[in-house]
Design a protein around this motif. Structure first.
Motif, PDB file in Angstrom:
ATOM      1  N   GLY A 172      28.372  16.702 -10.296  1.00  0.00           N
ATOM      2  CA  GLY A 172      29.249  17.649 -10.982  1.00  0.00           C
ATOM      3  C   GLY A 172      29.643  18.875 -10.175  1.00  0.00           C
ATOM      4  N   ARG A 173      28.954  19.154  -9.059  1.00  0.00           N
ATOM      5  CA  ARG A 173      29.376  20.326  -8.268  1.00  0.00           C
ATOM      6  C   ARG A 173      30.521  19.922  -7.338  1.00  0.00           C
ATOM      7  NH1 ARG A 173      27.973  19.814  -2.976  1.00  0.00           N
ATOM      8  NH2 ARG A 173      26.115  18.620  -2.417  1.00  0.00           N
ATOM      9  N   GLU A 174      31.230  20.955  -6.776  1.00  0.00           N
ATOM     10  CA  GLU A 174      32.303  20.561  -5.848  1.00  0.00           C
ATOM     11  C   GLU A 174      31.715  20.322  -4.455  1.00  0.00           C
ATOM     12  OE1 GLU A 174      35.363  23.425  -5.018  1.00  0.00           O
ATOM     13  OE2 GLU A 174      33.991  25.122  -5.017  1.00  0.00           O
ATOM     14  N   ALA A 175      32.442  19.516  -3.687  1.00  0.00           N
ATOM     15  CA  ALA A 175      31.939  19.165  -2.356  1.00  0.00           C
ATOM     16  C   ALA A 175      31.988  20.378  -1.432  1.00  0.00           C
ATOM     17  CB  ALA A 175      32.774  18.038  -1.781  1.00  0.00           C
ATOM     18  N   ARG A 176      31.032  20.427  -0.484  1.00  0.00           N
ATOM     19  CA  ARG A 176      30.954  21.559   0.444  1.00  0.00           C
ATOM     20  C   ARG A 176      31.140  21.080   1.874  1.00  0.00           C
ATOM     21  NH1 ARG A 176      25.216  22.348  -2.066  1.00  0.00           N
ATOM     22  NH2 ARG A 176      25.657  23.383  -4.045  1.00  0.00           N
ATOM     23  N   VAL A 177      31.407  22.036   2.756  1.00  0.00           N
ATOM     24  CA  VAL A 177      31.601  21.733   4.173  1.00  0.00           C
ATOM     25  C   VAL A 177      30.388  20.971   4.727  1.00  0.00           C
ATOM     26  CG1 VAL A 177      31.813  22.794   6.460  1.00  0.00           C
ATOM     27  CG2 VAL A 177      33.128  23.699   4.522  1.00  0.00           C
ATOM     28  N   GLY A 178      29.180  21.402   4.352  1.00  0.00           N
ATOM     29  CA  GLY A 178      27.960  20.781   4.885  1.00  0.00           C
ATOM     30  C   GLY A 178      27.799  19.317   4.493  1.00  0.00           C
ATOM     31  N   ASP A 179      28.404  18.914   3.342  1.00  0.00           N
ATOM     32  CA  ASP A 179      28.287  17.505   2.925  1.00  0.00           C
ATOM     33  C   ASP A 179      28.915  16.566   3.958  1.00  0.00           C
ATOM     34  OD1 ASP A 179      27.091  18.317   0.544  1.00  0.00           O
ATOM     35  OD2 ASP A 179      29.010  18.473  -0.501  1.00  0.00           O
ATOM     36  N   LEU A 180      29.927  17.073   4.682  1.00  0.00           N
ATOM     37  CA  LEU A 180      30.629  16.227   5.660  1.00  0.00           C
ATOM     38  C   LEU A 180      29.749  15.851   6.847  1.00  0.00           C
ATOM     39  CD1 LEU A 180      34.132  17.912   5.808  1.00  0.00           C
ATOM     40  CD2 LEU A 180      33.701  15.517   5.290  1.00  0.00           C
ATOM     41  N   LEU A 181      28.750  16.690   7.140  1.00  0.00           N
ATOM     42  CA  LEU A 181      27.902  16.420   8.313  1.00  0.00           C
ATOM     43  C   LEU A 181      27.254  15.051   8.204  1.00  0.00           C
ATOM     44  CD1 LEU A 181      26.075  19.865   8.571  1.00  0.00           C
ATOM     45  CD2 LEU A 181      27.938  19.037  10.035  1.00  0.00           C
ATOM     46  N   PHE A 182      26.969  14.639   6.944  1.00  0.00           N
ATOM     47  CA  PHE A 182      26.192  13.415   6.745  1.00  0.00           C
ATOM     48  C   PHE A 182      27.058  12.194   6.410  1.00  0.00           C
ATOM     49  CE2 PHE A 182      23.196  16.903   5.451  1.00  0.00           C
ATOM     50  CZ  PHE A 182      22.507  16.903   6.655  1.00  0.00           C
ATOM     51  N   VAL A 183      28.392  12.341   6.561  1.00  0.00           N
ATOM     52  CA  VAL A 183      29.256  11.152   6.471  1.00  0.00           C
ATOM     53  C   VAL A 183      29.182  10.510   7.848  1.00  0.00           C
ATOM     54  CG1 VAL A 183      31.606  10.298   6.096  1.00  0.00           C
ATOM     55  CG2 VAL A 183      30.782  12.274   4.820  1.00  0.00           C
ATOM     56  N   LEU A 184      28.278   9.531   8.002  1.00  0.00           N
ATOM     57  CA  LEU A 184      28.023   8.990   9.348  1.00  0.00           C
ATOM     58  C   LEU A 184      28.858   7.737   9.601  1.00  0.00           C
ATOM     59  CD1 LEU A 184      24.169   9.518   9.640  1.00  0.00           C
ATOM     60  CD2 LEU A 184      26.024  11.035  10.276  1.00  0.00           C
ATOM     61  N   PRO A 185      29.171   7.462  10.878  1.00  0.00           N
ATOM     62  CA  PRO A 185      30.000   6.296  11.198  1.00  0.00           C
ATOM     63  C   PRO A 185      29.293   4.989  10.817  1.00  0.00           C
ATOM     64  CG  PRO A 185      29.393   7.506  13.210  1.00  0.00           C
ATOM     65  CD  PRO A 185      28.786   8.241  12.065  1.00  0.00           C
ATOM     66  N   ASN A 186      30.070   4.019  10.290  1.00  0.00           N
ATOM     67  CA  ASN A 186      29.432   2.734  10.012  1.00  0.00           C
ATOM     68  C   ASN A 186      29.650   1.737  11.155  1.00  0.00           C
ATOM     69  OD1 ASN A 186      32.113   2.280   9.428  1.00  0.00           O
ATOM     70  ND2 ASN A 186      31.797   2.238   7.212  1.00  0.00           N
ATOM     71  N   SER A 187      30.486   2.101  12.128  1.00  0.00           N
ATOM     72  CA  SER A 187      30.631   1.296  13.354  1.00  0.00           C
ATOM     73  C   SER A 187      31.423   2.141  14.351  1.00  0.00           C
ATOM     74  CB  SER A 187      31.360  -0.022  13.063  1.00  0.00           C
ATOM     75  OG  SER A 187      32.667   0.252  12.607  1.00  0.00           O
ATOM     76  N   VAL A 188      31.711   1.566  15.525  1.00  0.00           N
ATOM     77  CA  VAL A 188      32.538   2.295  16.504  1.00  0.00           C
ATOM     78  C   VAL A 188      33.598   1.351  17.054  1.00  0.00           C
ATOM     79  CG1 VAL A 188      30.698   3.861  17.244  1.00  0.00           C
ATOM     80  CG2 VAL A 188      31.034   1.716  18.450  1.00  0.00           C
ATOM     81  N   ILE A 189      34.695   1.950  17.540  1.00  0.00           N
ATOM     82  CA  ILE A 189      35.678   1.165  18.305  1.00  0.00           C
ATOM     83  C   ILE A 189      35.458   1.533  19.765  1.00  0.00           C
ATOM     84  CG2 ILE A 189      38.123   0.780  18.770  1.00  0.00           C
ATOM     85  CD1 ILE A 189      38.682   1.629  15.879  1.00  0.00           C
ATOM     86  N   ASP A 190      35.227   0.518  20.563  1.00  0.00           N
ATOM     87  CA  ASP A 190      34.924   0.735  21.979  1.00  0.00           C
ATOM     88  C   ASP A 190      36.200   0.524  22.786  1.00  0.00           C
ATOM     89  OD1 ASP A 190      33.897   0.898  24.482  1.00  0.00           O
ATOM     90  OD2 ASP A 190      32.263  -0.547  24.163  1.00  0.00           O
ATOM     91  N   ARG A 191      36.739   1.628  23.332  1.00  0.00           N
ATOM     92  CA  ARG A 191      37.986   1.528  24.094  1.00  0.00           C
ATOM     93  C   ARG A 191      37.740   1.585  25.606  1.00  0.00           C
ATOM     94  NH1 ARG A 191      41.848   1.919  20.455  1.00  0.00           N
ATOM     95  NH2 ARG A 191      41.406   3.012  18.507  1.00  0.00           N
ATOM     96  N   ARG A 192      36.467   1.314  26.001  1.00  0.00           N
ATOM     97  CA  ARG A 192      36.174   1.467  27.428  1.00  0.00           C
ATOM     98  C   ARG A 192      36.679   0.281  28.260  1.00  0.00           C
ATOM     99  NH1 ARG A 192      29.887   2.576  27.033  1.00  0.00           N
ATOM    100  NH2 ARG A 192      30.174   0.774  25.675  1.00  0.00           N
TER     101      ARG A 192
END
Length: 702
Positions: free
Chosen positions: A37-57
């Motif tokens: 019920g609370r609104e989202a905060r800037v700090g909540d974004l820190l823990f949105v972690l990647p579920n994979s990566v795109i490797d462009r090397r």
């Protein structure tokens, strides 16, 4: 009272550049936590972690690039070919080459001026995207990244992929996460330096930066030290806050509950059987806890049908002997009435007065019960959440039993606690919980286990059957009914939904009606409570022989002479749920069976689930398998009900860190119970970061 150091992280999302209210709402959908019920905060974004990566090397050159491969190419731009005038559907093409061949970069609905500036003719550029080959000719449609050669060092070669929702672009989310990282202040260290060295942990901020800006795919793996560091932080925050709740609860120190043993003896005499060895052992542990002056907080785990209710009743009798009252709280009305049906006749023979309190008791009946609780004439009350309400007052609540704890959060546990003078608490569950989860959800509890089935219980034979053989099954069920057997038939949904072509309980009932006529009953979640009770009663008394139901009968429904359980679309149920449902049969002396009807094709996970069900009836083995198959968030039902839904930690990768976090938390609080030391102050920041504000409030309330 929050330290001002954390203010930048507690600002609303809309304080970030480029994030308005609409985008903030979209971002809230991908946050890995229930905002409550609370609104989202800037700090909540820190823990949105990647579920994979795109490797462009990979830079194989045009000729060496395979169909569908993501590559980065160093090109020289040859010429632009805009679509013919008036034909907006034709693409805009740019031709370019490297040492190995030629390629067309293709754009639909393009802005010519933008492309001429980004990729001018004659310039050396770097582009990255997915390769496609048409008739032997290479092409790249809408490259993901384009830059002039001299600016190419800014191209992300390993790019994190985040969870998304419709309408939220990866660029917008990445930019928002980048801004939240910039706002992260330098934090004092809350981990022990020797422990960090042993595990190769970086500082908190460095670990976050590595995950969000990976230099290789390994950097964004849950098994990497950076992710493990953050998982440990989350476990530690959880364990410290559970330990604080426990210390607080213990500080409301209980009182010894001892009695002369007379009521317990009368109850034992009223039992039609003797207790199993593990029931005796669990009861002894509970009675020993009750005799202490510290409050009891114990978890009683026992598989379906292992006889938890009787153990709870004997413990409640001890509380009554000691001059107190006892309450048993269940998550649903069906279950509360079920418990009352087990307890009341026994209690009556031992001279105890029982009552029930759910949302359904009204008028005179309700006011009589409330009066009896207030004046102490009712010894034991069974009920649902209704027991928490303001109007309910006890004369002397000394002992509270909570059934199926995972449906109630810690807060409700504390609300129940507030009803008495720090009553002792016993929590029961038939969902066998693996050790790792006991630590996360109940780090604050001692555990007793019931491992034996009561005498006379029959093993349940489990078979799997494809839907194609349904007519054959119906024939067998008809024979079973003519022999006087009782059958449950479980369906997953109440009504047919568009997406999933599943048989609903109502439709299955309609389909079976011509075969079974009056011997068929129906129970589902949308029915009125009285109708549900009537349908259950008719089944119990044998007026109906086949009961079509949704999973409302999953927990606690007791019809000892039901011998066959059919579960339709078994592939759609989790293991724990299949196990719970199967436990509804095999409760009497007759051999029982469980038929898992499935629809082809089966996924790998579903195949594994059905074979585990065939191989074992041991709830603890099933729970461990379930944890492997679907991760911790699902295991205890929903994420919102006070269960351990983690933001960062993944039980399947990080379980080994959990015990360490629990021991660490115990050690810290034994030395610094109010978190006043330098490390204690740093730990307070950790509690705020992971949303454990209530634990900090407990510290202040002391």
């Amino acid at each position: 009272m929050r330290p001002s150091l954390l203010d930048p992280l507690f600002a609303p999302l809309t304080s970030l550049a480029g994030i308005g209210a609409k985008v903030a709402t979209l971002i809230e959908r991908v946050l890995p936590l229930d905002l409550g019920g609370r609104e989202a905060r800037v700090g909540d974004l820190l823990f949105v972690l990647p579920n994979s990566v795109i490797d462009r090397r990979s830079r194989p050159g045009i000729a060496g690039s395979a169909e569908g491969q993501i590559v980065t190419l160093d090109l020289r731009i040859d010429r632009h070919q805009p679509p013919p005038r008036g034909n907006r559907s034709a693409p805009y093409r740019i031709f370019a080459h490297d040492d190995t061949g030629e390629i067309a970069l293709t754009f639909f609905h393009a802005h010519a001026a933008y492309l001429e500036k980004q990729l001018p003719e004659g310039a050396d550029v770097v582009v990255s995207g997915r390769m496609e080959w048409f008739n032997g000719r290479p092409s790249m449609v809408h490259p993901d990244h384009m830059a002039l050669a001299e600016e190419a060092e800014n191209l992300p070669l390993v790019e994190p992929v985040y969870p998304l929702t419709a309408g939220l672009s990866p660029k917008v989310l990445r930019r928002a996460i980048g801004q939240s990282l910039e706002r992260l202040p330098a934090m004092p260290e809350w981990l022990d330096p020797a422990f960090m060295r042993k595990h190769g942990f970086a500082l908190f901020g460095e670990a976050l930066a590595r995950l969000h800006n990976p230099e290789s795919p390994l950097d964004a793996s849950p098994e990497n030290a950076a992710w493990r560091r953050l998982a440990y932080d989350e476990f530690l925050a959880g364990q410290v806050s559970l330990a604080l709740v426990r210390a607080r609860v213990r500080r409301l120190s209980g009182r010894p509950l001892t009695g002369d043993g007379s009521i317990v003896a009368r109850l034992r005499a009223a039992l039609p059987y003797s207790l199993t060895g593990s029931q005796e052992a669990a009861l002894a542990e509970i009675l020993a806890d009750l005799a202490e002056s510290d409050r009891m907080l114990r978890l009683l785990q026992g598989d379906v049908g292992s006889g938890k209710t009787v153990v709870a009743l004997l413990a409640m009798a001890r509380a009554v002997e000691a001059g107190g009252q006892a309450a048993l709280m269940a998550p649903t009305e069906i279950l509360a009435r079920q418990h009352l049906a087990t307890i009341a006749p026994l209690a009556e023979r031992a001279g105890l007065r029982t009552a029930i309190l759910t949302g359904r008791e009204k008028g005179r009946e309700r006011s009589d019960t409330l009066a009896g609780l207030a004046d102490g004439s009712i010894d034991i009350v069974v009920g649902t959440h209704a027991l928490f309400q303001e109007a309910v007052a006890f004369q002397n609540l000394a002992f509270a039993v909570v059934d199926e704890q995972h449906r109630f959060g810690v807060h409700q546990r504390l609300a129940m606690t507030a009803k008495g003078d720090a009553p002792d608490m016993l929590v029961m569950t038939a969902t066998p919980i693996p050790r790792t989860l006991v630590l996360t959800a109940f780090g604050d509890m001692d555990v007793s286990k019931l491992t034996e089935k009561p005498a006379g219980r029959q093993p349940v034979r489990t078979v799997t059957l494809p839907m194609e053989r349904l007519p054959e099954l119906v024939g067998r069920i008809r024979d079973a009914v003519s022999e006087g057997q009782k059958i449950y038939w479980i369906c997953p949904l109440v009504e047919e939904s568009e997406e999933a072509k599943l048989m609903s309980a109502q439709e299955r009932y309609d389909a079976l009606k011509p075969v079974f006529g009056d011997r068929l009953g129906l129970v589902h979640g949308r029915m009125k409570g009285t109708d549900k009770d009537a349908a259950m009663r008719a089944f119990k008394e044998g007026e109906t022989r086949v009961l079509v139901a949704t999973t409302v009968i999953e927990v606690g429904v007791d019809v000892p002479d039901a011998t066959i359980m059919v579960i339709e679309h078994a592939e759609r149920f989790g293991l724990a749920q299949l196990h719970q449902l199967r436990g509804r049969v095999g409760r009497g002396s007759k051999p029982s069976s469980c038929v898992l009807l499935y629809k082809e094709p089966l996924s790998e996970t579903a195949t594994r689930r059905l074979s585990v069900m065939r191989e074992t009836e041991d709830g603890f083995v099933i729970a461990e398998e379930d944890l492997k198959l679907r991760g911790e968030g699902e295991l205890l039902g929903t994420r919102q009900s006070g269960t351990p839904g983690f933001q960062v930690a993944r039980i399947e990768f990080h379980a080994d860190l959990l015990e360490a976090a629990r021991d660490d938390a115990r050690l810290i609080l034994s030395r610094d119970p109010d978190l006043q030391s330098e490390r204690g102050e740093a730990l307070r920041l950790l509690l705020y970061l992971f949303g454990r504000d209530e634990a900090v409030r407990l510290l202040r309330a002391g």
